[in-house]
Design a protein around this motif. Structure first.
Motif, mmCIF file in Angstrom:
data_model
loop_
_atom_site.group_PDB
_atom_site.id
_atom_site.type_symbol
_atom_site.label_atom_id
_atom_site.label_comp_id
_atom_site.label_asym_id
_atom_site.label_seq_id
_atom_site.Cartn_x
_atom_site.Cartn_y
_atom_site.Cartn_z
ATOM 1 N N GLY B 171 32.015 -26.621 15.871
ATOM 2 C CA GLY B 171 30.774 -25.866 15.462
ATOM 3 C C GLY B 171 30.691 -25.363 14.158
ATOM 4 N N LYS B 172 31.952 -25.407 13.266
ATOM 5 C CA LYS B 172 31.828 -25.093 12.062
ATOM 6 C C LYS B 172 31.975 -26.113 11.186
ATOM 7 N N ASP B 173 31.000 -26.853 10.822
ATOM 8 C CA ASP B 173 31.472 -28.067 10.137
ATOM 9 C C ASP B 173 31.765 -27.929 8.709
ATOM 10 N N PRO B 174 31.598 -26.782 7.868
ATOM 11 C CA PRO B 174 32.255 -26.514 6.511
ATOM 12 C C PRO B 174 33.597 -26.648 6.538
ATOM 13 N N LEU B 175 33.991 -25.644 7.658
ATOM 14 C CA LEU B 175 35.479 -25.589 7.865
ATOM 15 C C LEU B 175 36.285 -27.110 8.187
ATOM 16 N N ILE B 176 35.520 -27.757 8.897
ATOM 17 C CA ILE B 176 35.953 -28.985 9.303
ATOM 18 C C ILE B 176 36.096 -30.004 8.162
ATOM 19 N N GLN B 177 35.155 -29.834 7.335
ATOM 20 C CA GLN B 177 35.347 -30.872 6.176
ATOM 21 C C GLN B 177 36.178 -30.234 5.097
ATOM 22 N N ALA B 178 36.393 -29.122 4.946
ATOM 23 C CA ALA B 178 37.185 -28.543 4.038
ATOM 24 C C ALA B 178 38.687 -28.983 4.379
ATOM 25 N N ASN B 179 39.025 -28.670 5.820
ATOM 26 C CA ASN B 179 40.303 -28.851 6.379
ATOM 27 C C ASN B 179 40.720 -30.540 6.180
ATOM 28 N N VAL B 180 39.730 -31.282 6.727
ATOM 29 C CA VAL B 180 40.113 -32.609 6.803
ATOM 30 C C VAL B 180 40.289 -33.333 5.219
ATOM 31 N N HIS B 181 39.460 -32.531 4.391
ATOM 32 C CA HIS B 181 39.666 -33.251 2.849
ATOM 33 C C HIS B 181 40.943 -32.860 2.342
ATOM 34 N N ALA B 182 41.543 -31.587 2.616
ATOM 35 C CA ALA B 182 42.965 -31.121 2.289
ATOM 36 C C ALA B 182 44.027 -31.994 2.836
ATOM 37 N N LEU B 183 43.793 -32.401 4.157
ATOM 38 C CA LEU B 183 44.583 -33.345 5.066
ATOM 39 C C LEU B 183 44.840 -34.398 4.162
ATOM 40 N N ARG B 184 43.506 -34.951 3.888
ATOM 41 C CA ARG B 184 43.313 -36.376 3.390
ATOM 42 C C ARG B 184 43.930 -36.420 1.936
ATOM 43 N N LEU B 185 44.086 -35.342 1.210
ATOM 44 C CA LEU B 185 44.570 -35.243 -0.319
ATOM 45 C C LEU B 185 45.914 -35.337 -0.084
ATOM 46 N N GLY B 186 46.571 -34.535 0.819
ATOM 47 C CA GLY B 186 47.968 -34.727 0.884
ATOM 48 C C GLY B 186 48.359 -36.203 1.484
ATOM 49 N N TYR B 187 47.950 -36.757 2.238
ATOM 50 C CA TYR B 187 48.037 -37.952 2.836
ATOM 51 C C TYR B 187 48.099 -39.153 1.940
ATOM 52 N N ASP B 188 46.773 -38.745 0.962
ATOM 53 C CA ASP B 188 46.501 -40.236 0.057
ATOM 54 C C ASP B 188 47.656 -40.053 -1.140
ATOM 55 N N TYR B 189 48.017 -38.727 -1.296
ATOM 56 C CA TYR B 189 48.966 -38.769 -2.587
ATOM 57 C C TYR B 189 50.279 -39.370 -2.069
ATOM 58 N N VAL B 190 50.660 -39.166 -0.952
ATOM 59 C CA VAL B 190 51.933 -39.871 -0.284
ATOM 60 C C VAL B 190 51.650 -41.410 -0.365
ATOM 61 N N ARG B 191 50.775 -41.882 0.215
ATOM 62 C CA ARG B 191 50.479 -43.193 0.159
ATOM 63 C C ARG B 191 50.510 -43.723 -1.369
#
Ligand SMILES: Cc1ncc(C[n+]2csc(CCOP(=O)(O)OP(=O)(O)O)c2C)c(N)n1
Ligand code: SF4
Lengths: 351, 615
Positions: B171-191
């Motif tokens: 129900g808090k879409d902006p928070l979801i997007q921001a967290n998933v984005h940060a998660l993705r940044l970490g993930y992509d860097y390592v990859r």
């Protein structure tokens, strides 16, 4: 020691109240206190007040701490459940009882040692929490049960029976109750039933924390000439701010007092307090005024008695907690247990 | 800097997160643990935190164990080193061949590393500074970023962590997007920049089953709701406070009257522990189910009231979440050291009923049961949990409830029974089980009222100083305690795979470590039957277990061997028979510790051959 049951003899024409009860129905076991102890007069006043108000004894829960004063609940309202808890901790036990069932009347009886020394913390918090109760302190300035040590309400400069001078300042429980937010605060004298009985009645009908600090001489340890809690001393220094009369909703309203000296206060339950003013300037609905008045008179060596303060629109702890009308101890399983369906949903959230 | 023998393990390792208290890492770390669990691999996380609100070091240790071992393991295979202050200690604590993950924004001198570990650097601060302007966001998303990095390093499914974020911020879409984005940044860097996966990997499994993940304190609070508690008086203390927070939040959910919006419960924050137990006693005397939650120092303060409740026979439920003691001891560390204080709380000849849950499931079931027992026995009942169980989430059986179950309110004399002329003696033992009848205030206008007091009285509750009345009363209380023996939960036996002369007794949160220790010992050819004690007074099966074994290890987390003392005292057992296995440094006991001590003890006693102890 033997404890005799009270004789059941009762004259046929003993007065009965609206419930058909006689005064005897409000009595308890025979007192084991010293003959002449002020506490016994307070018990008698409680009996009178409950009889007059047609209170069903079993709808009263009487709780106390430890001390001669705290023994007294055994000596009145024999058909009420009583609880003699531990030293100084009656207020919390009473608070718990009141949480469990908001529909009973709660009467807390304590001593000045019990409430002003070991129990001062609990005393303070029960007042500020707004527990709906009548809290009577039987204040004799000494520890009676442990034989005559000074209590924290003993006046500075007063002397013990053994001649020891009290060098500590006293705690004024009525002043403290005012400061802590009690919504009915009175002081009286065990030897003045005319004043005390209506004060107890008013407190019992009050919705919220009601404190009555009753000066109650200890004939055995604190009734000598150096004492400021002896019968003689209290009689000589007693200054009443008002006389109280409690008028129940169904009683005819008494209007015989001259206008101007009479003040009517309608309490939460519809009962009316008639305050006949002795001190023309005294306003019992002014908390700060009451505090000032107590301090001023105390500085003059007077003991102020009467109804010092009342807030007729007080709310009690249950309204602060927003609890249901039905007593919590009467809610059945179905109202309490959310059941297996709720657990299944919860389990799903926890995976 | 990669060592030749890096640890390689699938679904079986320990990762530790070293953080700064107050940096918002807790939810990110928990996100990681849950993601492992959602991949079907059991996890056992533990918080290791200081007695401080902000600034000091804190660790979160996640044990991953497909075999399902939930006790602390000891050692560390991978360190997420996010706290410069503890860097040296953290690096040193890694097992050889382990992995060190760190924020490589600022270069570290080579002397700060070890050459037998694998170092994995991600410039987290630099990445955050580029991405966010707000300092708080920079801090919080750094945590999410390292979780993203871990997902890649351990070869986990990104979608699992993503789904968890969606669930958490529903129900808090902006928070979801921001967290998933940060998660993705970490993930992509390592990859992009690191060799991955590393030797530690998570592979999807099916070892979690339908188990739930919850902490013991929340489960205790829920147990109090299901147990029918309506009144609590409490005072804040670590680690018990969340029992009350859980109770009130479940009550808000389940106990708000739908019509009026009023509460079907009352929770009062008392001025101290004396008042909190006083309120419980007052409420229970007046017929409500009432409880409090506290820890050691609170137990000390409540003593006089426990004695009153015991002697005046008033039900009360106390959740004691034990922590490091004596005095304030180690307030944020775990122990099982209130056992004796609770068993015999208060002056004089008092003894109390204790329940020992082993995990959140039992915190719930024993919590609810405690209210039935307290009412049935008219006495205080203590639920002894501890910080390890109370404040850490743990996998456990899903909660269940039998809807046909009715609360056992015990021997309550009713208006009708009084009216019918039934004899009421408040302290009369009518049934021979030591349990008298009671009435609730207000029951009947003229019958059944009695006076409750802590002084001696006769069977009709009349004040008495007669020795005979006192003795009658104490003997009845003893009978009642005997009755309790068969009402507390029965002990749980785990027989070794071969007959053995050796037994081990343990209780509470020691349980998962004990189970694993048995397996370790078995692997070494040492067989030990184990018995988990679930309650006090001790029932006959416990004493029989001791009688049936030549030597019994008593495994517990305190310095003096309190369970052992209680067994010796209550069961009149020869002390020589009971061997102490004690762990009390404040960390949760491990299987390695238990198995090591037992193996040592057996070899010390020259019991040979220790590998063939079958008789
Ligand atoms: C914890 C504890 N400390 C001390 C006592 C001993 N004690 C019993 S009664 C009492 C004093 C009672 O004084 P007060 O409340 O003024 O009542 P009074 O007897 O004067 O009516 C004391 C100190 C006790 N019962 N419990
Ligand atoms: S000792 Fe004092 S307070 Fe106690 S009963 Fe006697 S007169 Fe009353």
């Amino acid at each position: 020691m033997t404890y005799l049951a009270k004789p059941k003899l009762l004259s046929a024409d003993a007065p009965r109240n609206a419930l058909g009860y006689t005064r005897r129905d409000y009595e308890g076991a025979i007192s084991t206190l010293c003959a002449g102890c002020g506490h016994d007069s307070i018990s008698a006043s409680i009996v009178q007040a409950c009889f007059d108000l047609d209170i069903e004894p079993h709808k009263v829960a009487k709780l106390s701490g430890i001390g001669c004063s705290s023994k007294t609940p055994d000596y009145f309202l024999g058909n009420s459940h009583g609880f003699n808890s531990v030293h100084g901790r009656m207020p919390s036990v009473l608070t718990g009882a009141a949480l469990a069932n908001r529909n009973l009347l709660y009467l807390g009886v304590s001593g000045d040692g019990d409430s002003a020394s070991i129990g001062i913390g609990q005393f303070a918090h029960a007042m500020r929490r707004g527990v709906n109760m009548t809290y009577i302190v039987e204040n004799n300035g000494v520890y009676g049960l442990t034989k005559g040590q000074f209590s924290a309400t003993a006046d500075k400069g007063s002397k013990s029976k053994k001649g020891v001078l009290n060098s500590d300042s006293p705690i004024d429980l009525a002043a403290l109750a005012l400061q802590l937010g009690a919504t009915y605060v009175a002081r009286s004298f065990s030897g003045d039933k005319e004043q005390l009985v209506p004060l107890i009645k008013g407190a019992l009908r009050h919705n919220g924390p009601a404190l009555i600090d009753v000066l109650s001489p200890c004939v055995t340890f604190n009734n000598h000439s150096g004492s400021t809690r002896s019968y003689d001393y209290v009689r000589q220094h007693n200054e009443a701010v008002n006389r109280v009369e409690v008028i129940l909703p169904r009683d005819p309203i008494e209007t015989s007092y001259p206008p101007g000296s009479l003040r009517r206060i309608v309490q939460h339950d519809g009962s009316i307090l008639h305050l006949r003013k002795l001190d023309v300037d005294y306003d019992p609905s002014d908390r700060i005024g009451a505090m000032n008045h107590l301090q001023e008179r105390q500085a003059l060596g007077e003991i102020v008695t009467g109804l010092l303060y009342v807030d007729s629109s007080a709310q009690d702890m249950h309204s602060h907690l927003n609890t249901v009308e039905k007593p919590l101890n009467q809610l059945g399983d179905a109202y309490l247990c959310p059941g297996s369906k709720a657990l299944e949903a919860l389990n799903a959230l926890l995976r | 800097m990669k060592s030749a023998q890096s640890i390689a393990s699938i679904n079986d390792f320990v990762i530790k997160f070293a953080n700064v208290n107050g940096s918002g890492s807790a939810s990110a770390n928990e996100l990681f643990a849950r993601a492992v669990m959602r991949m079907g691999v059991p996890v056992a996380p533990r918080n290791i935190f200081p007695s401080n609100i902000q600034g000091l070091p804190t660790w979160y240790e996640v044990r991953v164990s497909e075999a399902g071992w939930l006790g602390a393991r000891g050692g560390c295979d991978m360190m997420i080193a996010m706290n410069p202050q503890t860097w040296d200690r953290d690096v040193a604590s890694l097992d050889a061949g382990g992995y060190l993950f760190y924020d490589s924004t600022k270069p570290m001198p080579a002397s700060k590393f070890r050459d037998d570990i694998t170092v994995l650097g991600v410039p987290l601060t630099a990445m955050c500074n580029r991405e966010y302007t707000d300092p708080r966001q920079r801090q919080l998303f750094k945590n999410v970023m390292y979780v993203g990095a871990l997902i890649a390093l351990l070869d986990m499914e990104f979608g699992v962590a993503e789904a968890l974020i969606v669930d958490r911020y529903r129900g808090k879409d902006p928070l979801i997007q921001a967290n998933v984005h940060a998660l993705r940044l970490g993930y992509d860097y390592v990859r992009a920049y690191l060799p991955c996966p590393i030797g530690l990997t998570i592979r999807r499994a099916d070892a979690v089953g339908d188990r739930i993940f919850i902490d013991g304190n929340s489960a205790c609070g829920l147990g109090a709701v299901y147990g029918g508690a309506t009144v609590t008086g409490w005072y804040p203390i670590t680690p018990s406070t969340s029992v009350i927070e859980s109770f009130t939040s479940y009550c808000r959910k389940y106990r708000t009257d739908p019509d009026s919006g009023h509460a079907r419960y009352a929770a009062v924050q008392a001025e101290d522990e004396l008042a909190s137990i006083g309120m419980v006693i007052g409420a229970a005397w007046n017929g409500a189910r009432a409880f409090t939650a506290t820890s050691g120092p609170g137990i000390s303060l409540m003593q006089e009231f426990f004695g009153l409740a015991y002697f005046a026979e008033i039900p009360a439920v106390i959740f004691d979440v034990q922590r490091g003691s004596p005095s304030t001891g180690m307030p944020t560390k775990t122990q099982q050291s209130d056992l004796v204080a609770c068993a015999y709380a208060s002056h004089g000849d008092t003894r109390h009923v204790l329940l020992f849950p082993e995990n959140p499931y039992e915190c719930f079931t024993f919590g609810a049961l405690a209210f039935d027992l307290a009412d049935r026995l008219q006495t205080p009942v203590f639920v002894l949990s501890d910080l390890d169980m109370g404040m850490n989430e743990s996998l456990c059986k899903p909660f269940d409830w039998d809807d046909s179950r009715r609360y056992d309110r015990g021997k309550l004399m009713t208006y009708e029974e009084l009216e019918a002329g039934k004899d009421f003696g408040r302290y009369l033992d009518v049934d021979g089980d030591g349990i008298p009848y009671r009435t609730i205030p207000g029951t009947h206008p003229t019958k059944g009222a009695y006076f409750t007091r802590g002084t001696t009285r006769n069977a009709y509750a009349k004040y008495s100083e007669s020795g005979a009345d006192y003795v009658y009363n104490m003997e009845r209380l003893r009978r009642k305690f005997d009755t309790a023996k068969n009402l507390v939960p029965a002990p749980v036996l785990h027989a070794a795979s071969q007959p053995t002369r050796f037994g081990a007794i343990h209780y509470g949160s020691t349980s998962p470590a004990m189970a694993e220790a048995s397996a370790l010992l078995e692997a070494d050819g040492i067989h030990v039957d184990t018995l988990r004690v679930c309650g006090f007074p001790f029932c006959d099966e416990i004493l029989q277990f001791i009688a049936d074994h030549e030597q019994v290890f008593v495994v517990e987390q305190n310095e003096s061997g309190q369970l052992r003392s209680l067994l010796i005292n209550e069961g009149e057992i020869d002390p020589k028979k009971l061997v102490r296995v004690l762990h009390y440094d404040g960390s949760p006991i491990t299987a390695r510790f238990i198995s090591g001590r037992i193996a040592d003890a057996l070899s010390d006693r020259k019991i040979s051959p220790i590998r063939k102890v079958a008789s």
